[in-house]
Write an enzyme that holds these catalytic residues in place. Structure first.
Site, short mmCIF file in Angstrom:
data_model
loop_
_atom_site.label_atom_id
_atom_site.label_comp_id
_atom_site.label_asym_id
_atom_site.label_seq_id
_atom_site.Cartn_x
_atom_site.Cartn_y
_atom_site.Cartn_z
N HIS A 3 0.82 -1.21 0.00
CA HIS A 3 0.00 0.00 0.00
C HIS A 3 0.86 1.26 0.00
O HIS A 3 0.44 2.29 -0.53
CB HIS A 3 -0.96 0.01 1.19
CG HIS A 3 -2.18 -0.82 0.95
ND1 HIS A 3 -3.37 -0.61 1.60
CD2 HIS A 3 -2.40 -1.85 0.12
CE1 HIS A 3 -4.28 -1.49 1.17
NE2 HIS A 3 -3.69 -2.25 0.28
N HIS A 31 -1.88 -12.18 -2.82
CA HIS A 31 -3.00 -12.87 -2.18
C HIS A 31 -2.74 -14.35 -1.96
O HIS A 31 -3.61 -15.08 -1.51
CB HIS A 31 -4.29 -12.63 -2.97
CG HIS A 31 -4.79 -11.22 -2.80
ND1 HIS A 31 -5.88 -10.71 -3.45
CD2 HIS A 31 -4.31 -10.20 -2.03
CE1 HIS A 31 -6.07 -9.45 -3.09
NE2 HIS A 31 -5.12 -9.11 -2.23
C1 HEM Z 1 -5.32 -8.25 1.82
C2 HEM Z 1 -7.61 -5.92 -1.73
C3 HEM Z 1 -3.77 -6.48 -4.59
C4 HEM Z 1 -1.28 -8.16 -0.81
C5 HEM Z 1 -6.25 -7.54 1.11
C6 HEM Z 1 -7.51 -7.13 1.62
C7 HEM Z 1 -8.16 -6.47 0.64
C8 HEM Z 1 -7.30 -6.45 -0.50
C9 HEM Z 1 -9.52 -5.84 0.71
C10 HEM Z 1 -8.04 -7.42 2.99
C11 HEM Z 1 -7.58 -6.41 4.01
C12 HEM Z 1 -8.06 -6.81 5.36
O1 HEM Z 1 -9.28 -6.89 5.54
O2 HEM Z 1 -7.22 -7.05 6.24
C13 HEM Z 1 -6.81 -6.00 -2.84
C14 HEM Z 1 -7.21 -5.63 -4.18
C15 HEM Z 1 -6.13 -5.80 -4.99
C16 HEM Z 1 -5.05 -6.26 -4.16
C17 HEM Z 1 -8.58 -5.11 -4.55
C18 HEM Z 1 -6.00 -5.55 -6.46
C19 HEM Z 1 -6.95 -5.78 -7.32
C20 HEM Z 1 -2.73 -6.87 -3.77
C21 HEM Z 1 -1.35 -6.89 -4.15
C22 HEM Z 1 -0.66 -7.35 -3.07
C23 HEM Z 1 -1.60 -7.63 -2.03
C24 HEM Z 1 -0.82 -6.43 -5.50
C25 HEM Z 1 0.83 -7.54 -2.91
C26 HEM Z 1 1.68 -7.72 -3.88
C27 HEM Z 1 -2.20 -8.45 0.18
C28 HEM Z 1 -1.89 -9.20 1.37
C29 HEM Z 1 -3.07 -9.24 2.12
C30 HEM Z 1 -4.04 -8.49 1.37
C31 HEM Z 1 -0.56 -9.84 1.71
C32 HEM Z 1 -3.27 -9.92 3.45
C33 HEM Z 1 -3.05 -8.97 4.59
C34 HEM Z 1 -3.20 -9.63 5.92
O3 HEM Z 1 -3.20 -10.86 6.02
O4 HEM Z 1 -3.30 -8.90 6.92
N1 HEM Z 1 -6.13 -7.11 -0.20
N2 HEM Z 1 -5.50 -6.37 -2.87
N3 HEM Z 1 -2.84 -7.29 -2.48
N4 HEM Z 1 -3.51 -8.06 0.20
FE1 HEM Z 1 -4.52 -7.28 -1.36
#
Ligand code: HEM
Length: 736
Positions: A98, A263
């Site tokens: 982010h 993800h």
């Molecule tokens: C978690 C959205 C792309 C890494 C999440 C969460 C959302 C989200 C809503 C949940 C947050 C929460 O409730 O804790 C998206 C969307 C993406 C996107 C809409 C693009 C279309 C990415 C990218 C990465 C990433 C590019 C890294 C390269 C992560 C990780 C989590 C996460 C590692 C887990 C966080 C945790 O376990 O606390 N994402 N994300 N995301 N996202 Fe994404």
């Protein structure tokens, strides 16, 4: 989902608290020079030399020791924000992503450098919910290393440690991001409300997003996980992803790699409804010590099962703290059905809803297993034919997926740092990428004796002062401090696309550059030390300015630091350089009304901001350049002197005098005519960006300094300093 807060409600809160309000509060359309004040070092507690010193301090770090410290924090769950599965790794990856994902290729703003995620408004964006805790977890590490480790570097290194600890091999780690000390004033969008309020959606009916924006919603880093404006339509969602990630300079393959790689880890959090949460950090009382989204529904001891962030709930993989290909396999091999999270947000589940994923609070308890899930944005990747093809290939060839993710991640977190010469530390990967805008440095650079010879050769080309100065300005002023791209170094003014930009008068450039290239070739033919065209272009500017001052009877020396290199066309990504083309350059009185719909005065401040100029620097440069007659198209607008081509204070004296009466030119937007009050004769033409130095009280105050009888010496001194600053903006080697 997280409560939306109107932006104006923050403004009214400021009013109620008896604090002074900026003029913009009363006159929102007035000129705002605030951005330029950020280029003064005064608010930086480490002082003016922090930028250079930081790099030196950073190089003293033992990165292995820092890595160990971060890993310890990562694997030590804290009762005030318990770690899912006992590992903060996924949470930390989201933080780094982010911080990087705000980068906008169009204007170079956003990105990891500066660690803007620490400050309002980014810290308080709904999309950054809970990341306040991630940074707080890292405070002991930051505290230990202090000045040697900026937040910007710590956040990226933490992402790297997290990926490594969970079994993923990254390309390496690059340090060298000095911190910001205040919230940067960036135009994030027209919205007056934050996501998820419907009016926070910034994409037009036909899928357009105003330049230079990249996020589809105000308050989101990129796109809505539930689909555009909450519509769970995977096809429309894919369009948004392509738009937002494209603006982040990511192609289709990089986009899929990042989402699939990211993800693979962690989970979404939606234990409790939005009504349980307090506002973001900025809206919370001091007793919360800068933390927001306090969950009032948690009773008793908080566990990892209590976390609420996005309102979506669940993991993508059955092994969320290890690098696997499960995200891709799960996405492709299951039939996904639209449903809702416990808080009512759209998300997708498998038909059978098998409980295969661990419980975040009890990861080793088989009786507490949970089903996996996908967002609409994940389903979009499966649904879109191009994205799908990439995923299908990687499902067959997991090594290609790992390689693509490693490269895309590296680009993501390093992209806003500019060329490789700004990279620091012992873990910098050797490989060179075209997005780093590589430059070939001469093996044996020129010395001061060579510079003396080159000055003579340049003077003998017959090029006028005007031609020399405008060429140097065209080259150097393409630099933007926002992501450290562009500039004179690399000699790209002679390459596509820069040699064809309208602002650079391409036809005239075609006659100037061959003469300067001839100087390079004839010098290099007889010398063991080699000079680059880039050096000759900048040196030409010095020669021209010195001569133009001499014509005013003033002897000045314009410092010149040799040491530039040239790039080849192959080393220049034309599409990516197209983004650097100025749609306005007030310093050359150039403005393309069709371009961005940015009014000329905003464009003036924006250009000065991307050049890192303070208000006095902008003023002295613009006024001086007007007398040097270097406007695009050789227009006479704002050339308020009877002696064009002579470096003088005439612009300032003539813009401030009451002897001239200005009126709008008939039928022409942004053009004014100046008449001598006594004779009624028309004397000048000028644009908004000229007259504002007489009209705006703060700019007038600075213009008065140079127009005063005692202001001349200061003018020449300040002009040369500001000019040299612009010429050397991309000389990171001089700052090392
Ligand atoms: C978690 C959205 C792309 C890494 C999440 C969460 C959302 C989200 C809503 C949940 C947050 C929460 O409730 O804790 C998206 C969307 C993406 C996107 C809409 C693009 C279309 C990415 C990218 C990465 C990433 C590019 C890294 C390269 C992560 C990780 C989590 C996460 C590692 C887990 C966080 C945790 O376990 O606390 N994402 N994300 N995301 N996202 Fe994404």
């Amino acid at each position: 989902l997280i409560a939306s807060t109107t932006l104006t409600s923050f403004a009214s809160a400021a009013m109620a608290a008896d604090v002074p309000s900026p003029n913009q509060y009363y006159w929102p359309k007035g000129m705002n020079l605030a951005k330029l004040r950020a280029h003064d070092a005064e608010s930086d507690p480490y002082g003016a030399d922090y930028y250079t010193n930081y790099h030196k301090k950073f190089e003293q770090l033992n990165l292995q020791e820092v890595r160990k410290d971060i890993e310890k924090v990562m694997l030590t769950s804290q009762p005030w924000w318990p770690a899912d599965y006992g590992n903060y790794g996924p949470f930390f990856i989201r933080m780094a992503w982010h911080n990087a994902g705000t980068y906008r290729a169009i204007d170079g703003r956003g990105g990891e450098e500066g660690a803007q995620q620490r400050f309002a408004q980014l810290n308080d964006w709904p999309d950054n919910a809970s990341l306040d805790k991630a940074k707080r977890l890292l405070w002991p590490v930051k505290k230990k290393y202090g000045e040697k480790l900026s937040w910007g570097d710590l956040i990226v290194l933490t992402g790297d440690v997290a990926l490594n600890q969970m079994g993923f091999k990254t390309l390496g780690f690059v340090g060298g991001r000095p911190d910001d000390w205040q919230s940067e004033l960036i135009y994030w969008g027209p919205g007056t409300t934050f996501f998820p309020n419907k009016s926070s959606f910034q994409v037009g009916q036909n899928g357009t997003l105003k330049h230079p924006l990249a996020a589809t919603h105000m308050g989101l880093i990129y796109v809505n996980p539930e689909g555009p404006n909450g519509d769970p339509d995977p096809a429309k969602s894919a369009q948004m992803i392509r738009l937002a990630f494209g603006r982040m300079a990511m192609n289709d393959e990089e986009t899929v790699a990042l989402i699939a790689g990211g993800h693979t880890f962690g989970k979404a959090h939606g234990a409790h409804p939005n009504s349980c949460l307090s506002g973001p950090p900025v809206a919370n009382g001091v007793e919360h010590q800068g933390l927001g989204w306090v969950d009032h529904c948690i009773k008793g001891k908080q566990t990892a099962d209590d976390a609420s962030t996005s309102g979506l709930e669940g993991s993508w993989s059955a092994d969320p703290i290890h690098f696997t290909t499960q995200y891709i396999d799960n996405l492709l091999n299951n039939d996904w059905v639209l449903g809702t999270s416990p808080t009512g947000a759209h998300q997708w589940h498998t038909k059978t809803d098998d409980k295969i994923a661990p419980d975040p609070a009890n990861p080793n308890d088989p009786s507490k297993m949970r089903p996996i899930m996908m967002f609409t944005t994940d389903i979009a990747l499966k649904n879109d034919p191009v994205y799908h093809k990439i995923l299908a290939r990687w499902a067959e060839h997991p090594n290609e997926f790992a390689d693509a993710f490693a490269r895309a991640w590296f680009k993501l977190v390093v992209r806003d740092m500019g060329p490789k010469s700004r990279y620091f530390g012992s873990e910098v990967p050797k490989e060179t990428f075209v997005w780093q805008d590589p430059i070939n440095m001469p093996a044996k650079p020129i010395n001061q004796a060579d510079v003396r010879e080159l000055r003579k050769l340049i003077a003998a080309t017959g090029l006028s002062d005007r031609e020399l100065i405008k060429t140097a300005w065209a080259a150097a002023s393409s630099h933007r401090v926002t992501d450290h791209r562009g500039g004179a170094n690399g000699g790209r003014l002679a390459l596509m696309p820069q040699n064809g930009w309208a602002v650079n008068d391409p036809e005239e450039l075609k006659t100037i550059l061959p003469k300067l290239e001839k100087v390079r070739d004839s010098f290099n033919a007889h010398s063991a030390r080699k000079v680059a065209l880039a050096d000759i272009i900048v040196l030409g500017g010095s020669v021209g300015i010195e001569d133009a001052a001499k014509k005013a009877g003033v002897k000045i020396q314009v410092p010149f630091a040799p040491g530039r290199g040239d790039a080849t066309q192959d080393q220049t990504d034309v599409n990516s350089f197209n983004l650097l083309e100025p749609t306005a350059d007030a310093f050359r009185n150039y403005y393309r009304a069709d371009a961005d719909n940015t009014p000329p005065l905003n464009a003036l401040v924006d250009k000065a901001d991307t050049l890192g100029l303070t208000i006095p620097e902008m003023t002295v440069l613009l006024g001086g350049l007007r007398t040097l007659d270097i406007n695009t198209g050789h227009s006479a607008n704002g050339v308020l002197t009877k002696n064009p081509g002579v470096l003088s204070t005439d612009f300032f004296t003539n813009v401030l005098t009451m002897d001239t009466r200005w009126e709008k030119a008939a039928g022409q937007e942004d053009l004014y005519e100046g008449f001598d009050r006594a004779s009624g004769q028309k004397q000048w033409t000028a644009t908004d960006v000229d007259l504002v130095f007489g009209a705006n009280p703060e700019l007038r105050a600075v213009a008065e300094v140079y127009a005063s009888n005692d202001g001349k010496a200061k003018f020449y001194n300040d002009f040369v300093k500001a000019w040299t600053k612009v010429m050397n903006l991309d000389r990171f080697d001089l700052q090392r």
